[in-house]
Write a protein that holds these residues in place. Structure first.
Motif, PDB file in Angstrom:
ATOM      1  N   GLY A 180      83.233  30.585  30.319  1.00  0.00           N
ATOM      2  CA  GLY A 180      84.617  30.144  30.343  1.00  0.00           C
ATOM      3  C   GLY A 180      85.599  31.275  30.130  1.00  0.00           C
ATOM      4  O   GLY A 180      86.658  31.080  29.522  1.00  0.00           O
ATOM      5  N   VAL A 181      85.243  32.473  30.610  1.00  0.00           N
ATOM      6  CA  VAL A 181      86.130  33.625  30.482  1.00  0.00           C
ATOM      7  C   VAL A 181      86.326  34.262  31.847  1.00  0.00           C
ATOM      8  O   VAL A 181      85.592  33.969  32.797  1.00  0.00           O
ATOM      9  N   GLY A 182      87.307  35.148  31.943  1.00  0.00           N
ATOM     10  CA  GLY A 182      87.573  35.840  33.186  1.00  0.00           C
ATOM     11  C   GLY A 182      86.497  36.866  33.521  1.00  0.00           C
ATOM     12  O   GLY A 182      85.760  37.333  32.644  1.00  0.00           O
ATOM     13  N   ARG A 183      86.420  37.241  34.786  1.00  0.00           N
ATOM     14  CA  ARG A 183      85.398  38.198  35.211  1.00  0.00           C
ATOM     15  C   ARG A 183      85.620  39.569  34.584  1.00  0.00           C
ATOM     16  O   ARG A 183      84.663  40.299  34.334  1.00  0.00           O
ATOM     17  N   MET A 241      80.684  27.131  25.832  1.00  0.00           N
ATOM     18  CA  MET A 241      82.046  27.459  26.311  1.00  0.00           C
ATOM     19  C   MET A 241      82.787  28.237  25.229  1.00  0.00           C
ATOM     20  O   MET A 241      82.815  27.824  24.084  1.00  0.00           O
ATOM     21  N   ILE A 242      83.394  29.370  25.606  1.00  0.00           N
ATOM     22  CA  ILE A 242      84.167  30.174  24.670  1.00  0.00           C
ATOM     23  C   ILE A 242      85.597  29.646  24.628  1.00  0.00           C
ATOM     24  O   ILE A 242      86.214  29.411  25.663  1.00  0.00           O
ATOM     25  N   LYS A 243      86.103  29.437  23.445  1.00  0.00           N
ATOM     26  CA  LYS A 243      87.437  28.857  23.303  1.00  0.00           C
ATOM     27  C   LYS A 243      88.534  29.882  23.524  1.00  0.00           C
ATOM     28  O   LYS A 243      89.516  29.616  24.172  1.00  0.00           O
ATOM     29  N   ARG A 244      88.351  31.085  22.933  1.00  0.00           N
ATOM     30  CA  ARG A 244      89.390  32.114  23.049  1.00  0.00           C
ATOM     31  C   ARG A 244      88.959  33.083  24.133  1.00  0.00           C
ATOM     32  O   ARG A 244      88.201  34.008  23.922  1.00  0.00           O
ATOM     33  N   THR A 245      89.471  32.849  25.344  1.00  0.00           N
ATOM     34  CA  THR A 245      88.936  33.516  26.517  1.00  0.00           C
ATOM     35  C   THR A 245      89.241  35.004  26.575  1.00  0.00           C
ATOM     36  O   THR A 245      88.649  35.706  27.379  1.00  0.00           O
ATOM     37  N   ASP A 254      84.418  40.376  22.384  1.00  0.00           N
ATOM     38  CA  ASP A 254      83.243  40.397  21.516  1.00  0.00           C
ATOM     39  C   ASP A 254      82.560  39.039  21.464  1.00  0.00           C
ATOM     40  O   ASP A 254      81.344  38.953  21.271  1.00  0.00           O
ATOM     41  N   GLN A 255      83.308  37.953  21.667  1.00  0.00           N
ATOM     42  CA  GLN A 255      82.680  36.638  21.733  1.00  0.00           C
ATOM     43  C   GLN A 255      81.794  36.538  22.975  1.00  0.00           C
ATOM     44  O   GLN A 255      80.699  35.971  22.930  1.00  0.00           O
ATOM     45  N   ALA A 256      82.279  37.093  24.075  1.00  0.00           N
ATOM     46  CA  ALA A 256      81.476  37.109  25.296  1.00  0.00           C
ATOM     47  C   ALA A 256      80.211  37.929  25.086  1.00  0.00           C
ATOM     48  O   ALA A 256      79.129  37.551  25.554  1.00  0.00           O
TER      49      ALA A 256
END
Length: 236
Positions: free
Chosen positions: A41-44, A1-5, A9-11
């Protein structure tokens, strides 16, 4: 799960990890955009931007109407990406020459117009893009984020020209811009990124001061240097 959505670059890094996880083979179709969104855990929209960047980097292939397919699923294939990037510059030399010609026609004039018409909100947006690029310069091997920040800065300047026809025309280069920028930052060292940062600062300084002549000049100089770098990459 990514914390900062909101951090694309995390995605990108998480999708890279998915590609290298052993759960997918080269040539296989990735899980859907919706499934990736839920997994990370991020937007499309974040997933979509990450996939576009990974396509530009050579990690995946997007097939319209069919989905996204893995091109790199091992460390050995990652090591070959630099060679692929060099080959890409050579194969697409003529297209890139035309791309830079379009940039020379559009961006210096856009910078001049931005210096004349930009408002505080526009200045804040360009400063945000510059800050994003500066943060990426301090990170090793972050060509994806450098390319995304570079794109944000340049497209922002054209947008701030307040000429909607010019802006819509320039957006047609978006895909090629990301391919070019990502491969450039992949192949060239960190010093290249630092010099690019200073060139961006010079452009923004002129725009913020309302100096239309200097804004056009700074952008032209930046693009002239980009042309020299591109020629080096296509012949290296």
């Amino acid at each position: 799960m990514i914390k900062r959505t909101s951090v694309t670059d995390q995605a990108i890094e998480e999708i890279k990890n998915y590609l290298l996880s052993g759960n997918i083979k080269t040539g296989e179709k990735l899980i859907t955009e919706l499934e990736l969104s839920a997994m990370l855990g991020v937007g499309r929209s974040t997933v979509r931007e990450a996939i576009r960047t990974l396509q530009a980097m050579g990690y995946v292939e997007i097939r319209p109407g069919k989905g996204t397919f893995a091109k790199v699923t091992s460390e050995e294939e990652i090591c070959s990406l630099r060679d692929h990037a060099r080959d890409w510059f050579t194969v697409n030399e003529r297209t890139l020459e035309e791309f830079l010609q379009v940039r020379h026609l559009v961006e210096p004039k856009a910078a001049e117009l931005a210096a004349a018409y930009i408002d505080p909100a526009g200045i804040a947006d360009l400063q945000k893009a510059l800050n994003r690029f500066e943060a990426a310069v301090t990170q090793d091997n972050n060509s994806a984020e450098l390319a995304a920040a570079d794109r944000q800065f340049h497209i922002g300047i054209v947008r701030e020209s307040k000429n909607q026809l010019l802006y819509q025309f320039y957006l047609q280069t978006d895909k090629l811009f990301m391919q070019y920028a990502t491969r450039s930052f992949t192949m060239l060292n960190q010093e290249y990124a630092r010099k690019t940062l200073q060139e961006h600062r010079n452009i923004l300084s002129a725009i913020c001061s309302g100096d239309t002549v200097q804004a056009e000049k700074a952008m032209t100089e930046h693009l002239n240097i980009a042309k020299i770098r591109m020629n080096v990459l296509s012949r290296d």
